[in-house]
Design an enzyme around this catalytic site. Structure first.
Site, PDB file in Angstrom:
ATOM      1  N   ASP A 144       0.607  -9.590   3.770  1.00  0.00           N
ATOM      2  CA  ASP A 144      -0.725  -9.523   4.457  1.00  0.00           C
ATOM      3  C   ASP A 144      -2.193  -9.676   3.611  1.00  0.00           C
ATOM      4  OD1 ASP A 144       0.764  -8.802   6.640  1.00  0.00           O
ATOM      5  OD2 ASP A 144       0.465  -6.806   6.240  1.00  0.00           O
TER       6      ASP A 144
ATOM      7  N   GLU B 254       0.887  -1.363   0.052  1.00  0.00           N
ATOM      8  CA  GLU B 254       0.118   0.093  -0.192  1.00  0.00           C
ATOM      9  C   GLU B 254       0.854   1.276   0.042  1.00  0.00           C
ATOM     10  OE1 GLU B 254      -0.840  -0.590   5.000  1.00  0.00           O
ATOM     11  OE2 GLU B 254      -1.816   1.175   3.610  1.00  0.00           O
TER      12      GLU B 254
ATOM     13  N   ARG C 280      -1.976 -26.486  28.282  1.00  0.00           N
ATOM     14  CA  ARG C 280      -1.750 -25.202  28.271  1.00  0.00           C
ATOM     15  C   ARG C 280      -2.600 -24.474  27.157  1.00  0.00           C
ATOM     16  NH1 ARG C 280       4.612 -25.390  27.774  1.00  0.00           N
ATOM     17  NH2 ARG C 280       5.103 -25.208  30.109  1.00  0.00           N
TER      18      ARG C 280
ATOM     19  N   GLY D 136      -0.229  -8.939  10.448  1.00  0.00           N
ATOM     20  CA  GLY D 136      -1.290  -8.583   9.984  1.00  0.00           C
ATOM     21  C   GLY D 136      -1.785  -7.264  10.760  1.00  0.00           C
ATOM     22  N   ARG D 137      -1.454  -6.206  10.228  1.00  0.00           N
ATOM     23  CA  ARG D 137      -1.750  -4.867  10.795  1.00  0.00           C
ATOM     24  C   ARG D 137      -3.054  -4.404  10.920  1.00  0.00           C
ATOM     25  NH1 ARG D 137       2.842  -1.075  10.418  1.00  0.00           N
ATOM     26  NH2 ARG D 137       3.200  -2.067   8.694  1.00  0.00           N
TER      27      ARG D 137
ATOM     28  N   HIS E 110       8.769 -12.111  11.905  1.00  0.00           N
ATOM     29  CA  HIS E 110       9.589 -12.020  10.519  1.00  0.00           C
ATOM     30  C   HIS E 110       9.843 -13.170  10.055  1.00  0.00           C
ATOM     31  CE1 HIS E 110       9.814  -8.013  12.177  1.00  0.00           C
ATOM     32  NE2 HIS E 110      10.044  -7.553  11.055  1.00  0.00           N
TER      33      HIS E 110
HETATM   34  O1  F6P Z   1       3.339  -4.930   5.845  1.00  0.00           O
HETATM   35  C1  F6P Z   1       3.544  -6.322   6.060  1.00  0.00           C
HETATM   36  C2  F6P Z   1       4.151  -6.316   7.310  1.00  0.00           C
HETATM   37  O2  F6P Z   1       4.348  -7.934   7.503  1.00  0.00           O
HETATM   38  C3  F6P Z   1       2.946  -6.089   8.598  1.00  0.00           C
HETATM   39  O3  F6P Z   1       2.032  -7.315   8.869  1.00  0.00           O
HETATM   40  C4  F6P Z   1       3.693  -5.940   9.646  1.00  0.00           C
HETATM   41  O4  F6P Z   1       2.945  -5.096  10.741  1.00  0.00           O
HETATM   42  C5  F6P Z   1       4.660  -5.203   9.160  1.00  0.00           C
HETATM   43  O5  F6P Z   1       5.059  -5.842   7.951  1.00  0.00           O
HETATM   44  C6  F6P Z   1       6.086  -5.231   9.845  1.00  0.00           C
HETATM   45  O6  F6P Z   1       7.316  -5.084   9.270  1.00  0.00           O
HETATM   46  P1  F6P Z   1       8.503  -4.424   9.716  1.00  0.00           P
HETATM   47  O7  F6P Z   1       8.827  -5.064  11.105  1.00  0.00           O
HETATM   48  O8  F6P Z   1       9.641  -4.724   8.610  1.00  0.00           O
HETATM   49  O9  F6P Z   1       8.430  -2.927  10.015  1.00  0.00           O
END
Ligand code: F6P
Length: 341
Positions: A127, A103, A162, A170-171, A271
């Site tokens: 995502d 995006e 547990r 997924g922000r 990551h």
């Molecule tokens: O935009 C993809 C993504 O994988 C998101 O889900 C996540 O919040 C973000 O990248 C984290 O990326 P970085 O740690 O590189 O900022």
């Protein structure tokens, strides 16, 4: 014609497959020359380039990451950013750009196109939250990694009685959580689109324990509770103004332990979901995107993004892809609820 190629934003399995396809078709078929811009928009901003010819793309198809490097540099938040990009393109004799990104990167590409820069976009993000395309490459690999991790967590959760919480990326969109959670038989899936009720989550946890199985809760990093108080953010922001997330999994574990009296632990996949070799589906999609992107350059169809619609690769206006995020439809989420608890 001389074409600049860049990869921006968070990296994603399949980026190298796109780069390879662009060069492998563009050089012999269209007699194009390529310039690799390093580290996303920082490359054209600072004039950072690398050779991008057929020898440079040999052997990169199965490689994760991006040979061009990536960054979250936003030229629109930098002094004279756009002018500096235009100067670099002129100085290096670059006629057009192929921007491979999500995006933010494609949002910059859209604005540059409006300012007259010749740009073609290629959608990428694990995502899967870009509009205009059914899927983005990288998503299938990320879902595969998350699914395998959750499968493994089931057995250890049961051995120790547990609750195990798995925090996935997924922000703003819960695609990875929903797909991996459904594929691996999670007992609760929590996504950013639908604020969760912690009472209900604890009911599902308790009901799972009653059946002598241990609950697995898959939570997207951007999920929030109904009252909006549990998500932990560091407050740090990147150049596009996004907060760095992380912490909802830990917060949930604490809350579940307090409310149910059962032990709860969290695994943050982080990551790992983005690293390593792309799945064959992602290689296939990324390769086709690269082939179609170079055709769009040849046609001078500027301001377009290649996109997957069904099994077809089509071109859509960049603006359509970046207008709004593609989030999970509540009806789709409701399908998964039959397995909760
Ligand atoms: O935009 C993809 C993504 O994988 C998101 O889900 C996540 O919040 C973000 O990248 C984290 O990326 P970085 O740690 O590189 O900022």
């Amino acid at each position: 014609m001389r074409i600049g190629v860049l990869t921006g934003g968070g990296d994603c399995p399949g980026l190298n497959a796109v780069i390879r396809a662009i060069v492998r078709k563009g050089v012999p078929q269209y007699k194009f020359e390529f310039v690799g811009f390093r580290d996303g928009w920082r490359g054209p901003l600072e004039g950072l380039t690398m050779t991008l010819d057929i020898p440079a793309v040999r052997g990169i198809l199965p490689r994760g990451g991006t040979i061009l490097g990536s960054s979250r540099t936003n030229p629109f938040s930098v002094d004279r950013g756009v002018e500096r990009i235009q100067e670099t393109l002129m100085n290096k004799g670059v006629d057009a750009l192929i921007a491979i990104g999500g995006e933010d990167t494609l949002g910059v590409a859209t604005k540059l196109h409006d300012l007259g820069v010749h740009v073609i976009g290629v959608p990428k993000t694990i995502d899967n939250d870009l509009s205009g395309t059914d899927y983005t490459f990288g998503f299938d690999t990320a879902v595969g990694i998350a699914t395998e991790a959750i499968d493994r967590l089931h057995t250890t959760a049961e051995s120790h009685h547990r609750a195990l919480i798995v925090e996935v990326m997924g922000r703003h969109a819960g695609w990875i959580a929903l797909h991996s959670g459904l594929a691996s038989g999670a007992n609760v899936i929590l996504i950013p689109e639908i604020p969760f009720d912690i009472e209900k989550v604890c009911d599902w946890v308790n009901s799972r324990f009653r059946t002598e199985y241990a609950p697995i809760i898959v939570v997207a990093e951007g999920a929030t509770p109904k009252d909006g108080t549990m998500a932990l953010v560091t407050g740090e922001k990147d150049a596009f103004g996004h907060e760095r997330l992380g912490g909802i999994g830990e917060a949930l574990a604490k809350e579940i332990e307090e409310r149910t009296g059962k032990e709860a632990r969290t695994t943050v996949l982080g990551h790992v979901q983005r690293g390593g070799t792309p799945s064959s589906r992602d290689r296939w999609m990324a390769t086709r995107f690269g082939l179609h992107a170079i055709d769009a350059v040849h046609d001078g169809d500027w301001g377009k993004m290649v996109a997957l619609r069904g099994a077809e690769v089509v071109r859509v206006p960049l603006s359509e892809a970046t207008e709004k995020l593609k989030t999970v439809d509540p009806a789709l989420y409701a399908e998964a609820e039959v397995f909760f608890g």
